[in-house]
Design a protein around this motif. Structure first.
Motif, mmCIF file in Angstrom:
data_model
loop_
_atom_site.group_PDB
_atom_site.id
_atom_site.type_symbol
_atom_site.label_atom_id
_atom_site.label_comp_id
_atom_site.label_asym_id
_atom_site.label_seq_id
_atom_site.Cartn_x
_atom_site.Cartn_y
_atom_site.Cartn_z
ATOM 1 N N ASP A 30 0.936 -1.265 0.048
ATOM 2 C CA ASP A 30 0.022 -0.150 0.090
ATOM 3 C C ASP A 30 0.912 1.109 0.056
ATOM 4 O OD1 ASP A 30 -2.563 -0.852 0.015
ATOM 5 O OD2 ASP A 30 -2.847 -1.294 1.909
ATOM 6 N N VAL A 31 2.087 1.239 0.966
ATOM 7 C CA VAL A 31 2.669 2.344 0.882
ATOM 8 C C VAL A 31 3.774 2.652 -0.233
ATOM 9 C CG1 VAL A 31 4.806 3.157 2.211
ATOM 10 C CG2 VAL A 31 2.568 2.520 3.570
ATOM 11 N N LEU A 32 4.546 1.712 -0.632
ATOM 12 C CA LEU A 32 5.418 1.775 -1.689
ATOM 13 C C LEU A 32 5.033 2.467 -2.913
ATOM 14 C CD1 LEU A 32 8.086 -0.792 -1.803
ATOM 15 C CD2 LEU A 32 8.489 1.541 -1.114
ATOM 16 N N PRO A 33 3.986 2.078 -3.460
ATOM 17 C CA PRO A 33 3.602 2.512 -4.734
ATOM 18 C C PRO A 33 3.376 4.125 -4.797
ATOM 19 C CG PRO A 33 2.311 0.519 -4.444
ATOM 20 C CD PRO A 33 2.858 0.984 -3.252
ATOM 21 N N ALA A 34 2.851 4.506 -3.619
ATOM 22 C CA ALA A 34 2.214 5.839 -3.447
ATOM 23 C C ALA A 34 3.295 6.787 -3.176
ATOM 24 C CB ALA A 34 1.083 5.787 -2.601
ATOM 25 N N SER A 35 4.582 6.389 -2.947
ATOM 26 C CA SER A 35 5.408 7.226 -2.044
ATOM 27 C C SER A 35 6.114 8.190 -3.093
ATOM 28 C CB SER A 35 6.611 6.311 -1.520
ATOM 29 O OG SER A 35 7.297 5.639 -2.583
ATOM 30 N N GLY A 36 6.309 8.149 -4.339
ATOM 31 C CA GLY A 36 6.968 9.180 -5.305
ATOM 32 C C GLY A 36 8.514 9.276 -4.879
ATOM 33 N N ALA A 37 8.914 8.368 -4.140
ATOM 34 C CA ALA A 37 10.481 8.437 -3.927
ATOM 35 C C ALA A 37 10.795 7.006 -3.138
ATOM 36 C CB ALA A 37 10.838 9.319 -2.777
ATOM 37 N N PRO A 38 11.931 6.488 -3.633
ATOM 38 C CA PRO A 38 12.222 5.236 -2.880
ATOM 39 C C PRO A 38 12.415 5.582 -1.278
ATOM 40 C CG PRO A 38 13.620 5.772 -4.445
ATOM 41 C CD PRO A 38 13.067 7.060 -4.368
ATOM 42 N N LEU A 39 12.048 4.622 -0.595
ATOM 43 C CA LEU A 39 11.862 4.455 0.925
ATOM 44 C C LEU A 39 12.720 3.560 1.601
ATOM 45 C CD1 LEU A 39 7.940 4.834 1.393
ATOM 46 C CD2 LEU A 39 9.721 6.633 1.106
ATOM 47 N N SER A 40 13.258 3.756 2.468
ATOM 48 C CA SER A 40 14.096 2.990 3.463
ATOM 49 C C SER A 40 13.042 1.958 4.241
ATOM 50 C CB SER A 40 15.066 3.805 4.441
ATOM 51 O OG SER A 40 14.390 4.440 5.444
ATOM 52 N N VAL A 41 13.520 1.193 4.934
ATOM 53 C CA VAL A 41 12.889 -0.001 5.920
ATOM 54 C C VAL A 41 12.076 1.051 6.996
ATOM 55 C CG1 VAL A 41 12.783 -1.797 7.524
ATOM 56 C CG2 VAL A 41 13.795 -1.884 5.134
ATOM 57 N N ALA A 42 12.865 1.787 7.546
ATOM 58 C CA ALA A 42 12.379 2.774 8.587
ATOM 59 C C ALA A 42 11.272 3.546 8.075
ATOM 60 C CB ALA A 42 13.631 3.588 9.236
ATOM 61 N N ASP A 43 11.519 4.245 6.733
ATOM 62 C CA ASP A 43 10.486 5.137 6.161
ATOM 63 C C ASP A 43 9.193 4.394 5.929
ATOM 64 O OD1 ASP A 43 12.307 7.199 5.958
ATOM 65 O OD2 ASP A 43 12.972 6.537 3.637
ATOM 66 N N ILE A 44 9.386 3.110 5.435
ATOM 67 C CA ILE A 44 8.101 2.253 5.306
ATOM 68 C C ILE A 44 7.517 2.111 6.328
ATOM 69 C CG2 ILE A 44 7.246 0.029 4.347
ATOM 70 C CD1 ILE A 44 9.796 -0.077 2.350
ATOM 71 N N HIS A 45 8.095 1.839 7.531
ATOM 72 C CA HIS A 45 7.458 1.561 8.886
ATOM 73 C C HIS A 45 6.718 2.749 9.046
ATOM 74 C CE1 HIS A 45 7.784 0.566 13.321
ATOM 75 N NE2 HIS A 45 6.987 -0.212 12.859
ATOM 76 N N GLU A 46 7.459 3.687 9.170
ATOM 77 C CA GLU A 46 6.872 5.077 9.824
ATOM 78 C C GLU A 46 5.616 5.482 8.999
ATOM 79 O OE1 GLU A 46 6.545 7.636 11.663
ATOM 80 O OE2 GLU A 46 6.060 8.959 10.182
ATOM 81 N N ARG A 47 5.524 5.078 7.706
ATOM 82 C CA ARG A 47 4.222 5.438 6.829
ATOM 83 C C ARG A 47 3.216 4.621 7.291
ATOM 84 N NH1 ARG A 47 6.081 8.579 1.381
ATOM 85 N NH2 ARG A 47 7.564 9.485 2.562
ATOM 86 N N ILE A 48 3.633 3.325 7.576
ATOM 87 C CA ILE A 48 2.468 2.192 7.851
ATOM 88 C C ILE A 48 1.979 2.639 9.002
ATOM 89 C CG2 ILE A 48 2.048 -0.013 8.762
ATOM 90 C CD1 ILE A 48 4.328 -0.725 6.404
ATOM 91 N N ARG A 49 2.533 3.047 9.876
ATOM 92 C CA ARG A 49 2.094 3.805 11.183
ATOM 93 C C ARG A 49 1.329 4.969 11.324
ATOM 94 N NH1 ARG A 49 5.055 1.566 15.965
ATOM 95 N NH2 ARG A 49 4.656 3.627 16.946
ATOM 96 N N SER A 50 1.757 6.054 10.506
ATOM 97 C CA SER A 50 1.396 7.440 10.305
ATOM 98 C C SER A 50 0.152 7.436 9.413
ATOM 99 C CB SER A 50 2.527 8.499 10.018
ATOM 100 O OG SER A 50 2.789 8.122 8.884
ATOM 101 N N ARG A 51 0.203 6.672 8.187
ATOM 102 C CA ARG A 51 -0.692 6.883 7.206
ATOM 103 C C ARG A 51 -1.906 5.711 7.335
ATOM 104 N NH1 ARG A 51 2.096 8.825 1.935
ATOM 105 N NH2 ARG A 51 3.054 10.376 2.915
ATOM 106 N N ILE A 52 -1.494 4.402 7.472
ATOM 107 C CA ILE A 52 -2.523 3.488 7.764
ATOM 108 C C ILE A 52 -2.773 3.147 9.254
ATOM 109 C CG2 ILE A 52 -2.756 0.827 7.224
ATOM 110 C CD1 ILE A 52 -0.698 1.022 5.002
#
Ligand SMILES: [Zn+2]
Ligand SMILES: [Zn+2]
Length: 161
Positions: A30-52
């Motif tokens: 869910d998070v990766l395709p919408a990001s508009g930038a490559p993400l680190s594992v920590a970024d992905i985790h952070e977005r899962i917490r804040s967005r989802i």
């Protein structure tokens, strides 16, 4: 750029290879395709917490999920200049694009489209094939420099052309 359909299609790609669509896998896709930038594992985790707003997915499970998706070819690692490895959707859903990489802070952003226009690309292909007997099938291009944040502070000292 991407739609929820991309996530569905990516999910199908994972299932086809015999893996269940677990919660962490679905959230990462869910998070990766919408990001508009490559993400680190920590970024992905952070977005899962804040967005989802899901707190059930740990950093370790994001790490394991990204590694699985890498093996399945659904995700690819991008070049980085220092800093943590960053990931984006790969394979047929990745789309042809390039990255702007900040050499100072390591920030990476997607550049939509290709700065090498069709005409330039074909001319270069013909030339390389003729002079080197090399058949080019793809290219990889990184645009290196300084991002907006890093440029702001030094603009006073920089002479512009
Ligand atoms: Zn920067
Ligand atoms: Zn290109």
């Amino acid at each position: 750029m991407e739609t929820p359909d991309t996530t569905t299609a990516l999910g199908a790609l994972v299932s086809e290879q015999g893996y269940r669509m677990t919660t962490p896998r679905r959230h990462v896709l869910d998070v990766l395709p919408a990001s508009g930038a490559p993400l680190s594992v920590a970024d992905i985790h952070e977005r899962i917490r804040s967005r989802i707003r899901s707190r059930r997915v740990s950093l370790a499970s994001v790490y394991r999920t990204v590694n699985l998706l890498l093996r399945l070819g659904v995700v690819r690692a991008t070049d980085a200049v220092g800093g943590p490895q960053r990931f984006e959707i790969g394979g047929p859903f990745g789309g042809h694009h390039h990255h702007l990489i900040c050499q100072q802070c390591g920030r990476i952003e997607d550049l939509d489209g290709c700065p090498l226009g069709d005409a330039a690309w074909q001319a270069m292909n013909r030339r390389v094939r003729r002079t080197r007997k090399f058949r080019v099938v793809d290219h990889d291009l990184r645009l290196l420099g300084a991002c907006h944040e890093c440029t702001k502070g030094r603009r006073a000292r920089t002479t512009r052309r």
